[in-house]
Design a protein around this motif. Structure first.
Motif, PDB file in Angstrom:
ATOM      1  N   ASP A 198     -12.830  23.254  -5.150  1.00 25.17           N
ATOM      2  CA  ASP A 198     -12.516  21.827  -5.262  1.00 25.17           C
ATOM      3  C   ASP A 198     -13.793  21.011  -5.267  1.00 25.17           C
ATOM      4  O   ASP A 198     -14.741  21.290  -4.528  1.00 25.17           O
ATOM      5  N   GLN A 199     -13.785  19.965  -6.121  1.00 19.79           N
ATOM      6  CA  GLN A 199     -14.963  19.098  -6.225  1.00 19.79           C
ATOM      7  C   GLN A 199     -14.504  17.647  -6.266  1.00 19.79           C
ATOM      8  O   GLN A 199     -13.515  17.311  -6.909  1.00 19.79           O
ATOM      9  N   ARG A 200     -15.235  16.807  -5.533  1.00 25.37           N
ATOM     10  CA  ARG A 200     -14.896  15.387  -5.479  1.00 25.37           C
ATOM     11  C   ARG A 200     -15.297  14.717  -6.793  1.00 25.37           C
ATOM     12  O   ARG A 200     -16.415  14.900  -7.284  1.00 25.37           O
ATOM     13  N   ILE A 201     -14.366  13.945  -7.355  1.00 31.57           N
ATOM     14  CA  ILE A 201     -14.696  13.162  -8.553  1.00 31.57           C
ATOM     15  C   ILE A 201     -14.992  11.733  -8.134  1.00 31.57           C
ATOM     16  O   ILE A 201     -14.492  11.248  -7.128  1.00 31.57           O
ATOM     17  N   LYS A 202     -15.841  11.072  -8.873  1.00 29.76           N
ATOM     18  CA  LYS A 202     -16.237   9.686  -8.594  1.00 29.76           C
ATOM     19  C   LYS A 202     -16.586   9.510  -7.112  1.00 29.76           C
ATOM     20  O   LYS A 202     -15.998   8.699  -6.407  1.00 29.76           O
ATOM     21  N   PRO A 203     -17.563  10.283  -6.628  1.00 24.41           N
ATOM     22  CA  PRO A 203     -17.865  10.288  -5.192  1.00 24.41           C
ATOM     23  C   PRO A 203     -18.282   8.930  -4.641  1.00 24.41           C
ATOM     24  O   PRO A 203     -17.927   8.591  -3.513  1.00 24.41           O
ATOM     25  N   LYS A 204     -19.057   8.152  -5.448  1.00 21.30           N
ATOM     26  CA  LYS A 204     -19.478   6.832  -4.947  1.00 21.30           C
ATOM     27  C   LYS A 204     -18.272   5.931  -4.716  1.00 21.30           C
ATOM     28  O   LYS A 204     -18.194   5.203  -3.719  1.00 21.30           O
ATOM     29  N   LEU A 205     -17.358   5.965  -5.661  1.00 18.55           N
ATOM     30  CA  LEU A 205     -16.155   5.141  -5.557  1.00 18.55           C
ATOM     31  C   LEU A 205     -15.324   5.582  -4.345  1.00 18.55           C
ATOM     32  O   LEU A 205     -14.861   4.750  -3.552  1.00 18.55           O
ATOM     33  N   TYR A 206     -15.170   6.903  -4.205  1.00 16.79           N
ATOM     34  CA  TYR A 206     -14.357   7.412  -3.087  1.00 16.79           C
ATOM     35  C   TYR A 206     -15.023   7.115  -1.738  1.00 16.79           C
ATOM     36  O   TYR A 206     -14.353   6.739  -0.771  1.00 16.79           O
ATOM     37  N   ASP A 207     -16.357   7.276  -1.650  1.00 16.79           N
ATOM     38  CA  ASP A 207     -17.058   7.009  -0.387  1.00 16.79           C
ATOM     39  C   ASP A 207     -16.907   5.549   0.023  1.00 16.79           C
ATOM     40  O   ASP A 207     -16.744   5.237   1.210  1.00 16.79           O
ATOM     41  N   SER A 208     -16.976   4.662  -0.946  1.00 18.12           N
ATOM     42  CA  SER A 208     -16.792   3.228  -0.647  1.00 18.12           C
ATOM     43  C   SER A 208     -15.380   2.969  -0.146  1.00 18.12           C
ATOM     44  O   SER A 208     -15.164   2.176   0.783  1.00 18.12           O
ATOM     45  N   TYR A 209     -14.404   3.651  -0.760  1.00 19.04           N
ATOM     46  CA  TYR A 209     -13.008   3.509  -0.319  1.00 19.04           C
ATOM     47  C   TYR A 209     -12.855   4.013   1.119  1.00 19.04           C
ATOM     48  O   TYR A 209     -12.200   3.367   1.959  1.00 19.04           O
ATOM     49  N   GLU A 210     -13.471   5.145   1.424  1.00 19.26           N
ATOM     50  CA  GLU A 210     -13.386   5.700   2.782  1.00 19.26           C
ATOM     51  C   GLU A 210     -13.974   4.745   3.803  1.00 19.26           C
ATOM     52  O   GLU A 210     -13.433   4.548   4.889  1.00 19.26           O
TER      53      GLU A 210
ATOM     54  N   GLU B 186       7.926  -8.433  13.428  1.00 23.82           N
ATOM     55  CA  GLU B 186       6.753  -7.874  12.752  1.00 23.82           C
ATOM     56  C   GLU B 186       6.522  -6.417  13.178  1.00 23.82           C
ATOM     57  O   GLU B 186       6.225  -5.550  12.344  1.00 23.82           O
ATOM     58  N   LEU B 187       6.675  -6.149  14.474  1.00 23.25           N
ATOM     59  CA  LEU B 187       6.428  -4.798  14.983  1.00 23.25           C
ATOM     60  C   LEU B 187       7.497  -3.811  14.516  1.00 23.25           C
ATOM     61  O   LEU B 187       7.205  -2.639  14.268  1.00 23.25           O
ATOM     62  N   GLU B 188       8.737  -4.272  14.412  1.00 24.16           N
ATOM     63  CA  GLU B 188       9.801  -3.406  13.887  1.00 24.16           C
ATOM     64  C   GLU B 188       9.535  -3.052  12.424  1.00 24.16           C
ATOM     65  O   GLU B 188       9.723  -1.911  11.999  1.00 24.16           O
ATOM     66  N   SER B 189       9.089  -4.057  11.659  1.00 25.87           N
ATOM     67  CA  SER B 189       8.798  -3.830  10.239  1.00 25.87           C
ATOM     68  C   SER B 189       7.592  -2.904  10.068  1.00 25.87           C
ATOM     69  O   SER B 189       7.533  -2.108   9.130  1.00 25.87           O
ATOM     70  N   ALA B 190       6.639  -3.005  10.985  1.00 25.96           N
ATOM     71  CA  ALA B 190       5.407  -2.223  10.863  1.00 25.96           C
ATOM     72  C   ALA B 190       5.568  -0.783  11.345  1.00 25.96           C
ATOM     73  O   ALA B 190       4.753   0.080  11.004  1.00 25.96           O
ATOM     74  N   PHE B 191       6.619  -0.511  12.116  1.00 23.29           N
ATOM     75  CA  PHE B 191       6.753   0.788  12.785  1.00 23.29           C
ATOM     76  C   PHE B 191       6.687   1.973  11.813  1.00 23.29           C
ATOM     77  O   PHE B 191       5.884   2.883  11.976  1.00 23.29           O
ATOM     78  N   THR B 192       7.536   1.956  10.784  1.00 26.14           N
ATOM     79  CA  THR B 192       7.590   3.086   9.848  1.00 26.14           C
ATOM     80  C   THR B 192       6.265   3.247   9.118  1.00 26.14           C
ATOM     81  O   THR B 192       5.771   4.369   8.920  1.00 26.14           O
ATOM     82  N   GLU B 193       5.648   2.111   8.728  1.00 25.38           N
ATOM     83  CA  GLU B 193       4.368   2.176   8.014  1.00 25.38           C
ATOM     84  C   GLU B 193       3.257   2.728   8.907  1.00 25.38           C
ATOM     85  O   GLU B 193       2.367   3.432   8.424  1.00 25.38           O
ATOM     86  N   LEU B 194       3.321   2.415  10.204  1.00 22.85           N
ATOM     87  CA  LEU B 194       2.319   2.955  11.127  1.00 22.85           C
ATOM     88  C   LEU B 194       2.464   4.470  11.265  1.00 22.85           C
ATOM     89  O   LEU B 194       1.470   5.197  11.367  1.00 22.85           O
ATOM     90  N   LEU B 195       3.717   4.937  11.266  1.00 22.05           N
ATOM     91  CA  LEU B 195       3.957   6.377  11.334  1.00 22.05           C
ATOM     92  C   LEU B 195       3.380   7.086  10.110  1.00 22.05           C
ATOM     93  O   LEU B 195       2.893   8.213  10.200  1.00 22.05           O
ATOM     94  N   GLU B 196       3.458   6.412   8.942  1.00 28.51           N
ATOM     95  CA  GLU B 196       3.024   7.018   7.683  1.00 28.51           C
ATOM     96  C   GLU B 196       1.635   6.551   7.255  1.00 28.51           C
ATOM     97  O   GLU B 196       1.244   6.718   6.107  1.00 28.51           O
ATOM     98  N   MET B 197       0.894   5.958   8.194  1.00 25.46           N
ATOM     99  CA  MET B 197      -0.369   5.316   7.847  1.00 25.46           C
ATOM    100  C   MET B 197      -1.348   6.260   7.151  1.00 25.46           C
ATOM    101  O   MET B 197      -2.024   5.896   6.194  1.00 25.46           O
ATOM    102  N   ASP B 198      -1.422   7.496   7.597  1.00 26.48           N
ATOM    103  CA  ASP B 198      -2.407   8.418   7.030  1.00 26.48           C
ATOM    104  C   ASP B 198      -1.984   8.999   5.683  1.00 26.48           C
ATOM    105  O   ASP B 198      -2.759   9.733   5.056  1.00 26.48           O
ATOM    106  N   THR B 199      -0.774   8.707   5.242  1.00 29.05           N
ATOM    107  CA  THR B 199      -0.330   9.257   3.948  1.00 29.05           C
ATOM    108  C   THR B 199      -1.050   8.584   2.782  1.00 29.05           C
ATOM    109  O   THR B 199      -1.298   9.224   1.753  1.00 29.05           O
ATOM    110  N   TYR B 200      -1.396   7.283   2.927  1.00 26.71           N
ATOM    111  CA  TYR B 200      -2.100   6.586   1.832  1.00 26.71           C
ATOM    112  C   TYR B 200      -3.471   7.199   1.565  1.00 26.71           C
ATOM    113  O   TYR B 200      -3.775   7.600   0.435  1.00 26.71           O
ATOM    114  N   PRO B 201      -4.343   7.306   2.579  1.00 22.40           N
ATOM    115  CA  PRO B 201      -5.647   7.943   2.341  1.00 22.40           C
ATOM    116  C   PRO B 201      -5.514   9.395   1.878  1.00 22.40           C
ATOM    117  O   PRO B 201      -6.346   9.880   1.101  1.00 22.40           O
TER     118      PRO B 201
END
Length: 645
Positions: A570-582, A534-549
Motif C-alpha cells: 500500500d502507498q499513500r497517494i497525494k501525501p501532502k493533501l492527506y497530511d494537511s487533512y490529518e 444538541e447532545l442527543e443529536s450529536a450522540f450517534t455522530e460521536l459514536l461514529e466519529m472515527d469512521t470519517y477519517p
C-alpha cells in the motif's frame, strides 16, 4: 356377623380399587426447584393432578456445553405425597478449567464438590439417623472435607447432639454442641470457623435455649477477640428459677439461631453472633438442600432444625393499643416525607432560598431517622415485640432516639450546620409512650418545614410552563445521562460528558435551581433543554466519529505492484493533501473534546464531516497546484482556505 362380613368385603374392594389406580411415570419432571428426569409411582387425581406414591428416582443435570456442571440424584419413597423411610441424595457441582489444547487433545482440570446424604423421614419430616458427606475434588486429588453418620433428627429437628468437623486444607473447623428435646440448644457449644484469614474459636454457653454469653478467640495468637455476656438474660432466668419473675416468662415458641432480648440487628450483641450463625447456617443449608419446608426455591434458609428460646413479655391494654396504632402512624410519616423528597420540583429548587435548602436537609435527615426505626416498627407490626424486653431497647440503642440530631445544608456555596431537638422525657413514663412522643415530634418538625416548602413551591409553580420545563429537565437529564454512560469507553463521549454535561449544563442547572425570577429561570431552563437536544443529536455522530477519517484514509491508499520484487504494497497517494487533512482533523478533534456546549460539539462534528467529504471529492481531481501550496507551516485557517472550507 353378616354385617361384619359386608364391612370387610367393602374394605377389601376399596383396597383393590386403590391398588388398581396406581400408575407409573417415567420422563421429564420438575422436582423441588430442579428440572430433570424422574421415574416414580403415582395415583391419578382428576385429569391434571396426581399423588406421589411408591418408589421415586430423580436425576437433574446442567447443560452439557456449560463449564459449570451440576448434577442432582435422588432416590426414596413417597407415601401419598409424603416422604417416608430412607432416602439418598447426591449433589455434584464441578467446574471444568480448560488450560490448553495440544495435538487435538484437551488439557483440562476438574474442580468441584460432591455432597452425599442418607436421610430418614417419618410423616414427611426428617427423623432418625442422617449421614452427611462432603468431598472436594481438584485435578487428581480427592479429599473428604466432612463426614458424619451421627446426625439424629426427631420430628424435624436435630436431636441429642451435633458434632461435625470440616477440613479446609491444613485448617480444621467444627461445630460441637448438644440439644434438649425439641432441638433446643443447651450447655457449651464450641465453633471453630475461618473469618478474615483467621481461625476463630467461639465458645457459647446456652441454658435451655437462652444464650448466656460467648467468647471469641484467635486460635493462632490465642488472643481474646470479643466477649459478650447477656447479664439481663442471666438475671431473668434467676428470677424465673426463684419464682420472683413478674411481667415475663419463658415463651412457648422456639426461635432460630439468632438470639435476641431487648436489642436489634445492628447492636453489638447481635453482630457478635453473626459469623458463627452464618457458619452453622451454611452447613444446615447443605444438609437440608432438598427440603422445601426449610429452604426457599432459591436455596435461602427460612427455617432451621436448631432452636433458641426467648422470654415473652406481658403488655398492658394502653401498651397494646399503642402497638396497634404506632406502625400506621409511622408509615404515614415515612410516606409523607418520602413523597416530598421524591418531588422533582422540591429537589430541583432546594437552592432557591436558605429556607428551602434547610427544609430539604431536614426532610432528608428525618427520613433517614425514620428508616433507622424500620426494624423496631416491624417488630410492632408483626407483634414480635412481645419477645423483646422493651426496657432495654433505649439503653442498647441510644442512637435511635437522640435528643439532638445534627444535619448540614448548603446555600450560596456555603455549608451550614444545624440541629433538630427532641424531648425524651416521655420515655420515663414508658417505652411506647416515649416512642409515640418521638414520632409525633418528628411529625411536627416535618409539618413545620412542609409549610415553608408548600409556600415556596406554590410561587415557583405559578406558571404552568415553568413546571413543565422542570419535568422535562428531570426526564431529559435521566435519558441523556444514561445515553452518555452506556458507552463510557468512547473518548469523545467521555469528553463531552465531562465538559458539557457535568460542566456547562451542571452550571446551568445550578443557576436554574438558585434563580427566583420567572423569566430568567424560564430562559435558563430552555437553554438546558436546548443543550440536551444538541447532545442527543450529536450522540450517534460521536459514536461514529472515527469512521470519517477512516474512509479518507482508505480512499487515499492504493495498492502498488513492484515488478522487481514481485510484491504488492500500500502507498499513500497525494501525501501532502492527506497530511494537511490529518493535521486539520487532529485540530478539530482536540477542539471537539474541549467544547463546553452542545452547540460547539455539533460545530466541530460538522467541520470534521465537511473536511472529510471535501477530501473524498478531491481524490480524483487534479490537485497538483493545491498540493504545491500546502506545507507543514500552514496555519489551520490557511489549510481551510486552500481546501475551500
Amino acid at each position: 356377623m353378616k354385617s361384619l362380613g359386608v364391612v370387610l368385603m367393602l374394605q377389601f374392594c376399596s383396597l383393590w380399587t386403590f391398588a388398581q389406580q396406581k400408575e407409573k411415570y417415567q420422563g421429564n419432571y420438575r422436582w423441588n426447584q430442579f428440572q430433570g428426569i424422574a421415574e416414580f409411582g403415582y395415583i391419578p387425581v382428576g385429569s391434571d393432578s396426581m399423588v406421589l406414591d411408591g418408589d421415586f428416582e430423580f436425576l437433574s443435570q446442567s447443560e452439557p456445553d456449560s463449564r459449570i456442571f451440576e448434577k442432582n440424584r435422588v432416590k426414596g419413597t413417597y407415601s401419598k405425597n409424603i416422604k417416608t423411610g430412607r432416602w439418598s441424595y447426591r449433589h455434584e457441582n464441578y467446574q471444568v478449567l480448560v488450560e490448553d489444547v495440544l495435538d487435538f487433545k484437551l488439557d483440562a482440570k476438574l474442580k468441584g464438590t460432591q455432597i452425599n446424604l442418607e436421610a430418614g423421614y417419618k410423616n414427611g419430616v426428617p427423623d432418625g439417623k442422617w449421614m452427611f458427606e462432603e468431598i472436594f475434588f481438584n485435578g487428581q486429588s480427592k479429599e473428604t472435607r466432612t463426614y458424619t453418620d451421627e446426625l439424629l433428627f426427631k420430628e424435624g429437628v436435630l436431636s441429642e447432639k451435633l458434632e461435625i468437623r470440616f477440613r479446609d486444607q491444613e485448617r480444621s473447623q467444627f461445630i460441637r454442641g448438644k440439644f434438649l428435646p425439641g432441638g433446643v440448644m443447651d450447655g457449651e457449644w464450641v465453633l471453630v470457623y475461618a473469618q478474615d484469614e483467621r481461625l476463630i474459636s467461639e465458645v457459647r454457653n446456652y441454658k435451655n435455649g437462652f444464650l448466656l454469653g460467648l467468647v471469641k478467640r484467635d486460635l493462632i495468637s490465642d488472643r481474646v477477640l470479643e466477649e459478650v455476656i447477656f447479664f439481663e438474660t442471666l438475671e431473668k432466668l434467676k428470677q424465673i428459677e426463684s419464682g420472683s419473675n413478674s411481667g415475663f416468662r419463658v415463651a412457648d415458641q422456639v426461635f432460630g439461631l439468632e438470639y435476641s432480648d431487648g436489642f436489634l440487628g445492628n447492636s453489638s450483641k447481635a453482630k457478635a453472633q453473626e459469623a458463627a450463625n452464618a457458619f452453622m447456617s451454611q452447613f444446615i443449608q447443605n444438609l437440608l438442600r432438598y427440603e422445601n419446608a426449610y429452604l426457599t426455591e432459591k436455596g435461602q434458609l427460612v427455617r432451621v432444625p436448631i432452636h433458641t428460646r426467648r422470654m415473652v413479655y406481658e403488655f398492658t391494654r394502653p401498651q397494646q393499643r399503642l402497638i396497634e396504632i404506632l406502625p400506621n402512624f409511622y408509615q404515614e410519616l415515612k410516606s409523607n416525607a418520602g413523597k416530598y423528597l421524591r418531588d422533582e420540583s422540591f429537589e430541583l429548587n432546594q437552592n432557591s432560598s436558605a429556607a428551602m435548602a434547610r427544609a430539604f436537609a431536614v426532610y432528608r435527615t428525618l427520613y433517614q431517622k425514620l428508616e433507622s426505626l424500620e426494624e423496631l416498627i416491624q417488630l410492632l407490626r408483626t407483634k414480635n415485640i412481645q419477645f423483646h424486653d422493651i426496657s432495654q431497647i433505649l439503653p442498647n440503642h441510644p442512637e435511635l432516639f437522640q435528643s439532638e440530631v445534627p444535619f448540614t445544608f448548603s446555600f450560596a456555596q456555603t455549608a451550614q450546620q444545624d440541629r433538630l431537638e427532641f424531648q425524651l422525657k416521655d420515655f420515663e413514663t414508658g417505652f411506647f409512650v416515649g416512642l409515640e412522643s418521638y414520632l409525633r415530634q418528628i411529625g411536627q418538625a416535618l409539618q413545620k418545614e412542609q409549610k415553608i416548602v408548600d409556600e415556596s413551591l406554590f410561587v415557583i409553580r405559578q406558571d404552568f410552563e415553568l413546571q413543565d420545563i422542570e419535568k422535562q429537565i428531570a426526564q431529559r437529564t435521566a435519558s441523556v445521562e444514561a445515553l452518555y454512560l452506556e458507552n463510557s469507553e468512547n473518548e469523545y463521549l467521555l469528553a463531552v460528558r465531562k465538559q458539557v454535561l457535568e460542566g456547562f449544563v451542571g452550571q446551568l442547572k445550578s443557576k436554574f435551581s438558585g434563580e427566583n425570577r420567572f423569566e430568567v429561570k424560564k430562559d435558563i431552563g430552555q437553554r438546558i433543554l436546548s443543550q440536551y437536544t444538541e447532545l442527543e443529536s450529536a450522540f450517534t455522530e460521536l459514536l461514529e466519529m472515527d469512521t470519517y477519517p477512516k474512509q479518507v484514509d482508505e480512499a487515499y491508499m492504493e495498492e502498488v505492484f513492484n515488478p522487481f520484487t514481485y510484491s504488492r504494497y500500500d502507498q499513500r497517494i497525494k501525501p501532502k493533501l492527506y497530511d494537511s487533512y490529518e493535521e486539520l482533523v487532529a485540530y478539530y478533534k482536540s477542539q471537539l473534546k474541549a467544547a463546553e456546549t452542545g452547540n460547539e460539539v455539533r460545530r466541530w462534528i460538522r467541520k470534521i464531516r465537511v473536511a472529510s467529504l471535501r477530501l473524498l471529492e478531491l481524490k480524483d481531481q487534479d490537485t497538483k497546484k493545491l498540493e504545491r501550496s500546502l506545507n507543514k507551516r500552514n496555519q489551520i485557517s490557511k489549510i481551510e482556505s486552500l481546501l475551500g472550507l
